[in-house]
Design a protein around this motif. Sequence first.
Motif, mmCIF file in Angstrom:
data_model
loop_
_atom_site.group_PDB
_atom_site.id
_atom_site.type_symbol
_atom_site.label_atom_id
_atom_site.label_comp_id
_atom_site.label_asym_id
_atom_site.label_seq_id
_atom_site.Cartn_x
_atom_site.Cartn_y
_atom_site.Cartn_z
ATOM 1 N N ASP A 203 57.221 16.902 28.603
ATOM 2 C CA ASP A 203 58.256 16.674 29.604
ATOM 3 C C ASP A 203 57.868 15.430 30.390
ATOM 4 N N PHE A 204 58.817 14.888 31.136
ATOM 5 C CA PHE A 204 58.552 13.739 32.002
ATOM 6 C C PHE A 204 58.104 14.246 33.366
ATOM 7 N N THR A 205 56.967 13.773 33.834
ATOM 8 C CA THR A 205 56.470 14.108 35.170
ATOM 9 C C THR A 205 56.688 12.880 36.042
ATOM 10 N N SER A 206 57.799 12.872 36.784
ATOM 11 C CA SER A 206 58.195 11.688 37.539
ATOM 12 C C SER A 206 57.169 11.285 38.593
ATOM 13 N N GLU A 207 56.497 12.270 39.190
ATOM 14 C CA GLU A 207 55.516 11.954 40.241
ATOM 15 C C GLU A 207 54.352 11.113 39.706
ATOM 16 N N LEU A 208 54.063 11.260 38.416
ATOM 17 C CA LEU A 208 52.962 10.521 37.801
ATOM 18 C C LEU A 208 53.439 9.382 36.899
ATOM 19 N N GLY A 209 54.727 9.374 36.585
ATOM 20 C CA GLY A 209 55.277 8.351 35.706
ATOM 21 C C GLY A 209 54.802 8.484 34.269
ATOM 22 N N VAL A 210 54.672 9.735 33.814
ATOM 23 C CA VAL A 210 54.177 9.982 32.457
ATOM 24 C C VAL A 210 54.998 11.049 31.768
ATOM 25 N N LYS A 211 54.973 10.995 30.432
ATOM 26 C CA LYS A 211 55.405 12.128 29.611
ATOM 27 C C LYS A 211 54.117 12.810 29.196
ATOM 28 N N ASN A 212 54.045 14.126 29.362
ATOM 29 C CA ASN A 212 52.820 14.829 29.020
ATOM 30 C C ASN A 212 53.119 16.249 28.571
ATOM 31 N N GLY A 213 52.140 16.834 27.885
ATOM 32 C CA GLY A 213 52.245 18.207 27.435
ATOM 33 C C GLY A 213 50.853 18.773 27.220
ATOM 34 N N LEU A 214 50.770 20.106 27.172
ATOM 35 C CA LEU A 214 49.488 20.795 27.049
ATOM 36 C C LEU A 214 49.482 21.744 25.858
ATOM 37 N N VAL A 215 48.355 21.783 25.153
ATOM 38 C CA VAL A 215 48.161 22.640 23.989
ATOM 39 C C VAL A 215 46.713 23.108 24.005
ATOM 40 N N LYS A 216 46.433 24.197 23.311
ATOM 41 C CA LYS A 216 45.048 24.660 23.200
ATOM 42 C C LYS A 216 44.526 24.380 21.798
ATOM 43 N N ASP A 217 43.266 23.966 21.741
ATOM 44 C CA ASP A 217 42.617 23.729 20.449
ATOM 45 C C ASP A 217 42.204 25.070 19.830
ATOM 46 N N PRO A 218 41.574 25.092 18.659
ATOM 47 C CA PRO A 218 41.213 26.359 18.016
ATOM 48 C C PRO A 218 40.247 27.230 18.816
ATOM 49 N N ASN A 219 39.627 26.667 19.849
ATOM 50 C CA ASN A 219 38.663 27.393 20.669
ATOM 51 C C ASN A 219 39.257 27.876 21.982
ATOM 52 N N GLY A 220 40.521 27.553 22.225
ATOM 53 C CA GLY A 220 41.156 27.909 23.484
ATOM 54 C C GLY A 220 40.975 26.860 24.562
ATOM 55 N N VAL A 221 40.413 25.701 24.204
ATOM 56 C CA VAL A 221 40.231 24.613 25.161
ATOM 57 C C VAL A 221 41.580 23.925 25.355
ATOM 58 N N GLU A 222 41.978 23.803 26.604
ATOM 59 C CA GLU A 222 43.263 23.173 26.912
ATOM 60 C C GLU A 222 43.134 21.658 26.832
ATOM 61 N N LEU A 223 44.074 21.045 26.110
ATOM 62 C CA LEU A 223 44.131 19.590 25.968
ATOM 63 C C LEU A 223 45.468 19.094 26.491
ATOM 64 N N GLU A 224 45.434 17.994 27.196
ATOM 65 C CA GLU A 224 46.652 17.344 27.670
ATOM 66 C C GLU A 224 46.806 16.033 26.910
ATOM 67 N N PHE A 225 48.026 15.741 26.494
ATOM 68 C CA PHE A 225 48.329 14.480 25.858
ATOM 69 C C PHE A 225 49.316 13.759 26.770
ATOM 70 N N ILE A 226 49.003 12.494 27.093
ATOM 71 C CA ILE A 226 49.750 11.725 28.104
ATOM 72 C C ILE A 226 50.252 10.415 27.509
ATOM 73 N N GLU A 227 51.521 10.135 27.775
ATOM 74 C CA GLU A 227 52.117 8.844 27.417
ATOM 75 C C GLU A 227 52.590 8.202 28.703
ATOM 76 N N TYR A 228 51.999 7.048 29.061
ATOM 77 C CA TYR A 228 52.411 6.344 30.270
ATOM 78 C C TYR A 228 53.720 5.610 29.994
ATOM 79 N N ILE A 229 54.658 5.776 30.903
ATOM 80 C CA ILE A 229 55.998 5.181 30.758
ATOM 81 C C ILE A 229 56.073 3.883 31.548
#
Length: 130
Positions: free
Chosen positions: A104-130
């Motif tokens: 989703d777009f996070t307007s306060e940060l000016g990024v598109k980002n999302g969160l997923v967990k790896d095979p161990n349950g570690v949360e990862l965020e992927f960020i695209e700066y707009i």
Amino acid sequence: MKIKQVDHVTIVVKNLEATKRFYGELLGFKFLESVKLGDHICHYFKIPGGQKLELTEYLYHTDDASFKPNERGILRHLAFEVDDVKEVEKALDEAGYKFHYPVDFTSELGVKNGLVKDPNGVELEFIEYI
């Protein structure tokens, strides 16, 4: 005293093969080496940008971690900047890793980002700066 850079991040693995596939094949991190250190083996991958990911495989039983993302005193997630976050979301979804926070777009940060967990349950965020 001067800190030069982050050297590595360590993840204690639940499933080594799934974790190596996730970071090596799906995310494209380059495998460097495995080093046996007594009661554990460290498997190193190069993260784009020069830092390393250390996947630690203990040679004896260890318990799974259990925490909630809003608990105090924990490392919540690791974030990676990407060119196209929707492309990452699609590729990981097709590999069976559904984003629990869809891109989703996070307007306060000016990024598109999302969160997923790896095979161990570690949360990862992927960020695209707009």
